[in-house]
Design a protein around this motif. Structure first.
Motif, mmCIF file in Angstrom:
data_model
loop_
_atom_site.group_PDB
_atom_site.id
_atom_site.type_symbol
_atom_site.label_atom_id
_atom_site.label_comp_id
_atom_site.label_asym_id
_atom_site.label_seq_id
_atom_site.Cartn_x
_atom_site.Cartn_y
_atom_site.Cartn_z
ATOM 1 N N ASP A 1 12.806 14.811 1.123
ATOM 2 C CA ASP A 1 13.499 14.669 0.374
ATOM 3 C C ASP A 1 13.209 13.196 -0.157
ATOM 4 N N VAL A 2 12.975 12.515 0.908
ATOM 5 C CA VAL A 2 13.052 11.369 0.456
ATOM 6 C C VAL A 2 12.294 10.576 0.833
ATOM 7 N N SER B 1 10.469 4.853 -2.012
ATOM 8 C CA SER B 1 12.104 4.262 -1.993
ATOM 9 C C SER B 1 12.171 2.805 -1.565
ATOM 10 N N PRO B 2 13.010 2.400 -1.960
ATOM 11 C CA PRO B 2 12.809 1.008 -1.945
ATOM 12 C C PRO B 2 13.903 0.624 -0.321
ATOM 13 N N GLU B 3 14.819 1.791 -0.214
ATOM 14 C CA GLU B 3 15.866 1.588 1.217
ATOM 15 C C GLU B 3 14.432 1.926 2.566
ATOM 16 N N ILE B 4 13.549 2.112 2.025
ATOM 17 C CA ILE B 4 12.274 3.141 3.148
ATOM 18 C C ILE B 4 10.964 1.786 3.588
ATOM 19 N N LEU B 5 10.785 1.625 2.537
ATOM 20 C CA LEU B 5 9.956 0.060 2.145
ATOM 21 C C LEU B 5 10.620 -1.474 2.889
ATOM 22 N N ARG C 1 17.430 8.598 5.905
ATOM 23 C CA ARG C 1 17.403 9.577 4.844
ATOM 24 C C ARG C 1 18.711 10.707 4.845
ATOM 25 N N LEU D 1 15.721 5.778 10.281
ATOM 26 C CA LEU D 1 14.670 6.448 9.622
ATOM 27 C C LEU D 1 15.895 7.872 8.464
ATOM 28 N N MET E 1 10.362 11.929 10.550
ATOM 29 C CA MET E 1 11.822 11.573 10.204
ATOM 30 C C MET E 1 11.934 11.957 9.162
ATOM 31 N N LEU E 2 11.186 11.864 7.028
ATOM 32 C CA LEU E 2 12.198 11.409 6.347
ATOM 33 C C LEU E 2 12.094 12.725 5.895
ATOM 34 N N GLN F 1 4.144 0.948 -0.593
ATOM 35 C CA GLN F 1 4.583 1.895 -2.032
ATOM 36 C C GLN F 1 3.656 2.242 -3.616
ATOM 37 N N GLY F 2 2.349 1.302 -3.272
ATOM 38 C CA GLY F 2 1.360 1.809 -4.438
ATOM 39 C C GLY F 2 1.126 3.575 -4.246
ATOM 40 N N GLN G 1 1.445 0.879 -9.674
ATOM 41 C CA GLN G 1 0.477 -0.528 -9.185
ATOM 42 C C GLN G 1 -0.774 0.582 -10.248
ATOM 43 N N ASP H 1 4.433 9.645 11.060
ATOM 44 C CA ASP H 1 5.551 9.537 11.851
ATOM 45 C C ASP H 1 7.022 9.982 10.723
ATOM 46 N N MET H 2 7.261 8.677 10.088
ATOM 47 C CA MET H 2 7.957 8.407 8.513
ATOM 48 C C MET H 2 8.983 9.713 8.402
ATOM 49 N N LEU I 1 0.950 -0.958 0.299
ATOM 50 C CA LEU I 1 0.151 -0.120 0.045
ATOM 51 C C LEU I 1 0.849 1.355 0.051
ATOM 52 N N TRP J 1 13.016 -0.608 5.359
ATOM 53 C CA TRP J 1 12.943 -1.245 6.513
ATOM 54 C C TRP J 1 11.593 -0.739 6.854
#
Lengths: 187, 121
Positions: free
Chosen positions: A160-161, A165-169, B11, B7, A156-157, A128-129, B66, A152-153, A126, A171
């Motif tokens: 910029d991100v 992003s694959p790294e975040i997904l 980042r 995170l 923190m991010l 990702q989409g 998707q 919340d994510m 979800l 995580w």
């Protein structure tokens, strides 16, 4: 659907299509019951549309955007001795707070109970989409609660991100798995 | 135990690569994620594409997205690959394993895996 987590993914996609900005996915587990609710602030539906949702022969052709998803969920709930309910406020009737809530309850001690399966994968798919939507996910049981909030994510991010992003997904997937393991949820 | 604070570190690590990550949109991989797709097994297919594209460092020009039902439910999971200046390739009855091969041979190698395309199924 082989896993309830796939039903959850499917129902949440309806919220995405309804233009929701916030989607809540909350799972509750106690004794012989498992229930979940999916809430959104999307465009909602009129009462007559909500009534039709339950009937697959109506919905597949007339309200195509909802299709078989709700009938599948209803089947899964009822075959375990549970039930579902759908409440909705259409934007037309409730311009200030439109939205939909889908609730489903299952009896886990029934032989026809469908297992939850890989809920982590559902949440990650979800995010990702549609990474501009905010998701609130939680799972509560007798051992405590597990939760992930994309707001919340995002805090923190920063901007910029992207959440997709694959790294975040990856995580997010590991984080949810750890949280669920801590309250003894078997996936 | 993982924490949200991690995170911030991710980042900072990613910031230097952010420009690359934006994706030029040259190649789009579109996975059908409506009821029909999900019931047929689209979720592991989607996740395999996301993971493999990242693993092969293709994220600078390949975007995985998707979509809903495109009307060929009996062939789900369906994956469409759009490449700039080329004809669309439609893969049908996909699995996570097939997705890995498509990433390797088509997205990386430039040659569509014809045995998985709709014309051959």
């Amino acid at each position: 659907m082989k896993e309830l987590s796939l039903n959850i993914l499917d129902i949440a996609q309806n919220s995405v299509k309804a233009g929701a900005k916030h989607i809540g996915i909350h799972i509750f587990e106690k004794a012989n019951e498992l229930s979940f609710e999916i809430t959104d602030d999307g465009c909602g539906m009129k009462p007559e549309q909500v009534e039709k949702l339950i009937d697959p022969f109506f919905t597949t052709r007339t309200t195509r955007k909802v299709g078989l998803g709700i009938p599948f969920l209803k089947l899964a709930a009822e075959q375990s001795g549970g039930h579902i309910s759908v409440e909705s406020r259409s934007r037309e009737d409730y311009p200030d707070n439109p939205g939909t809530r889908v609730f489903a309850l299952f009896r886990t001690d029934n032989i026809d109970f469908t297992p939850m399966g890989d809920i982590t994968s559902t949440i990650v798919s979800l995010i990702q989409g549609a990474d501009t939507i905010d998701y609130d996910f939680s799972w509560e049981n007798e051992n405590g609660s597990a939760a992930l909030s994309t707001a919340d994510m995002r805090e923190m991010l920063g901007d910029d991100v992207a959440l997709s992003s694959p790294e975040i997904l990856s995580w997010a997937g590991e984080y949810i798995n750890e949280q669920l393991a801590a309250i003894n949820v078997q996936q | 135990m993982k924490s949200l604070e991690e995170l911030a570190a991710i980042r900072d690590r990613m910031k230097s690569r952010v420009v690359l990550r934006e994706g030029s949109g040259e190649t789009r991989v579109v996975v059908g994620m409506a009821t029909c797709g999900i019931a047929a097994g689209a979720r592991p297919v989607l996740n395999a594409f996301v993971e493999e594209v990242a693993k092969e460092n293709l994220t600078d020009h390949v975007t995985v997205t998707q979509t809903g039902c495109i009307g060929i439910c009996q062939y789900e999971p369906v994956v469409e690959v759009f490449e700039a200046g080329k004809e669309k390739v439609t893969y049908v009855k996909m699995t996570a394993e097939k997705a890995k091969r498509v990433v390797e041979e088509h997205l990386k190698g430039g040659k569509p895996v014809s045995e998985y395309t709709i014309g051959n199924n």
